[in-house]
Scaffold this active site. Sequence first.
Site, mmCIF file in Angstrom:
data_model
loop_
_atom_site.group_PDB
_atom_site.id
_atom_site.type_symbol
_atom_site.label_atom_id
_atom_site.label_comp_id
_atom_site.label_asym_id
_atom_site.label_seq_id
_atom_site.Cartn_x
_atom_site.Cartn_y
_atom_site.Cartn_z
ATOM 1 N N ASP A 221 0.862 -1.178 0.000
ATOM 2 C CA ASP A 221 0.000 0.000 0.000
ATOM 3 C C ASP A 221 0.908 1.240 0.000
ATOM 4 O OD1 ASP A 221 -2.164 1.719 0.013
ATOM 5 O OD2 ASP A 221 -3.246 0.653 1.591
HETATM 6 C C1 NOJ Z 1 -4.101 3.875 0.105
HETATM 7 C C2 NOJ Z 1 -5.257 2.937 0.230
HETATM 8 O O1 NOJ Z 1 -5.180 2.248 1.461
HETATM 9 C C3 NOJ Z 1 -5.339 1.926 -0.900
HETATM 10 O O2 NOJ Z 1 -6.530 1.218 -0.770
HETATM 11 C C4 NOJ Z 1 -5.242 2.619 -2.212
HETATM 12 O O3 NOJ Z 1 -5.375 1.682 -3.260
HETATM 13 C C5 NOJ Z 1 -3.913 3.331 -2.277
HETATM 14 N N1 NOJ Z 1 -3.861 4.325 -1.228
HETATM 15 C C6 NOJ Z 1 -3.678 3.993 -3.625
HETATM 16 O O4 NOJ Z 1 -4.493 5.083 -3.771
#
Ligand code: NOJ
Length: 744
Positions: free
Chosen positions: A291
């Site tokens: 993430d």
């Molecule tokens: C953080 C989020 O937790 C995740 O779900 C998302 O895909 C990413 N950012 C990218 O935006």
Amino acid sequence: MTLLLLSALAVAEPPAVLPGLEAETAAEAAVSAPPSGLDERVEELLRQMTLEEKLGQLQQLDGEAGGDYRPEHLELARQGRLGSTLNVRGAKRVNELQKAALESRLRIPILFGYDVIHGFKTIFPIPLGEAASFDPAAAERSAAIAAAEASAAGVRWTFAPMVDIARDPRWGRVAEGAGEDPYLGSVMAWARVKGFQGEDLTAQDKVLACAKHWAAYGAAEAGRDYNTTDLSEHTLRSVVFPPFRAALEAGALTFMSAFNDLNGVPATANPFLMTQVLRQEWGFEGFVVSDYTAVQELVAHGLASDGAEAARRALGAGTDMEMVSRLYNQHGARLVQEGRLPLAVIDEAVRRVLRVKFRAGLFERPYAELGRESPVLRSDHLKAARLIAARSMVLLRNEGGVLPLDKRIRTLAVIGPLADDKRSMLGTWPADGRAEDAVSVLEGLRGKTFPEAKVLYAKGCALAGEGAEGLDEAVRVAQQADAAVVVVGEDADMSGEAASRAALDLPGRQLDLVRAVLGTGTPTVVVLMNGRPLTIPWIAENVPAVLEAWHPGVQAGHAVADVLFGDVNPGGKLPITFPRSVGQIPIYYAHKSTGRPPDAKNKYTSKYLDSPVTPLYPFGHGLSYTSFELSDLALSAKTLPPDGKLTASVQVENTGNRPGDEVVQLYIQDADASVTRPVRELRGFERVTLKPGEKRKVEFPLTPEHLGFYGRDSRFIVEPGLFRVFAAASSVGGLEASFEVVPK
Ligand code: NOJ
């Protein structure tokens, strides 16, 4: 009692609990089978790559908010050092950046990712709402439309579905998942992956899916986003993992690591998750992306003292691609030189990334086709958005026949801070959806009433804050009307990422507004728009009609009007329990019994002094404008061996006077097991549409996959003993039967 290990399931993990999964899996194997010669092509590239180029493939960088790339991206692409981007989109821009990558020495294309969570431009209900439809075909359709629109803009990979099971509605991201139940969550995960990817991953209107967040992100302590999680392996395998497994079985080739600490090891550096379960047990052939800056965050977690150590731990655990932070690239070469990280680990991560790029057809078709991006929303997509939104709505209460409203109504009052708020209808993560494309409830209701009807509007109060200025006007408007529709809840930013709430009441003065309108004596309907369960005991007790609309998407107003005026008879059911108060959380239907189940007559039983233990609305609850009756629950066998199957059947009849939908739900309880089992577990459901007086027999298979559980040794088993079966219209009550699993 003897423990029995099914020979067919003598692996540590069964297929996910999904009806017909085995058959589907076989079909799927053919569909997503790697193209022949894939490994040779990957090895051929790998042999030629420098360490720098290899690390470049493991890097994902963020674009500009509006979708543009930066000059640095072009430069890295030309050097073959940019594996992937997120947020860069638009066919022209994607192609410009891709061209740079294809001018690099080895011409490896970039994989363009984006958060297409519930629609790209045509925004559908938030996933929690869509799960309330109990209609996997709807979820598959909306994902397919999202994929078609996103791929036209050059997006080849969506960071969806989010399949985190969430039992704490304080956590804002409950909006993005399918709710509290692993079975429903698995069915929805499966459907959404199928919708995004279709049968041919290389097709121009498909995108790669990404199951996230691996794992346990939805179990954040106290519902506070990014917070620590601590769960037994039993709970992980029984509750958290099944939807991920379903996504994998449906063909998902990427997973995203979760931000959270899990049992002392942050997910992004957790070898149990990435290597043991995902690769060794499940045979996952795709790659894991971290993430956003989660690799860097290992330092804040205290798992690594510096960036190099964070990179070593994440890569070593099996997180292949790093999102946004750049530690693999900054420290990878040195870690290898110093002998702290085997080159083989990097090679393996690169292999996984390249394999997925090949399987997605990126080498054959690296560019987005120009001209497929549509400046306007397609009418068939809008039609689907309207229908799916209406199917997602849950009628929580309808006393005294307030609903459906009569189209001949003379004066209708539409009140509330969300009645004309187009942005909030779209909900969290609206991708490229635009507020100006949305239909507000006010507009939808205006469009539905007869031309001579008067539709009056008053905002009533702000969404949050203490200002009470609008209340008087709302009362005046309600007094003039034959019925009042009050639209209250949360705005789009109150749920989703980093949107945890400690209180789940209606924010600001909204409850006062509802009370004031109801006080006029005008028949009142509350329409809730929110990304999570709210604690609304007063409304549940006093307002005659309550419709849960969630954040319904771009066609919100039309869908609400369809339901309120009865053109669509509501048939959604709650995919998550509504608590009476925050103090009851976590509250979910599939709880354990305890040794002292609540008993009003006995103080020393499991309950509260100051609140009932029951929820405000249980999982699976939802009403209709017609009525249904279930009868004749029958089991095809009274006893069966542990590897046997049986069929449960039940009759459902529309006993009212309108056509309508009922979601027939089948639950089991393993009453006699070596590990305590939940009081009920959903094991099948079907949404049926029946005319007045029409009856249908609904059948549910019960196979070892439905009846088994993870034993004390974490293996999946079906144990002899008593099973109860419930056929019901919600997780409470219903018809009951039983059978016994007997040793072979
Ligand atoms: C953080 C989020 O937790 C995740 O779900 C998302 O895909 C990413 N950012 C990218 O935006």
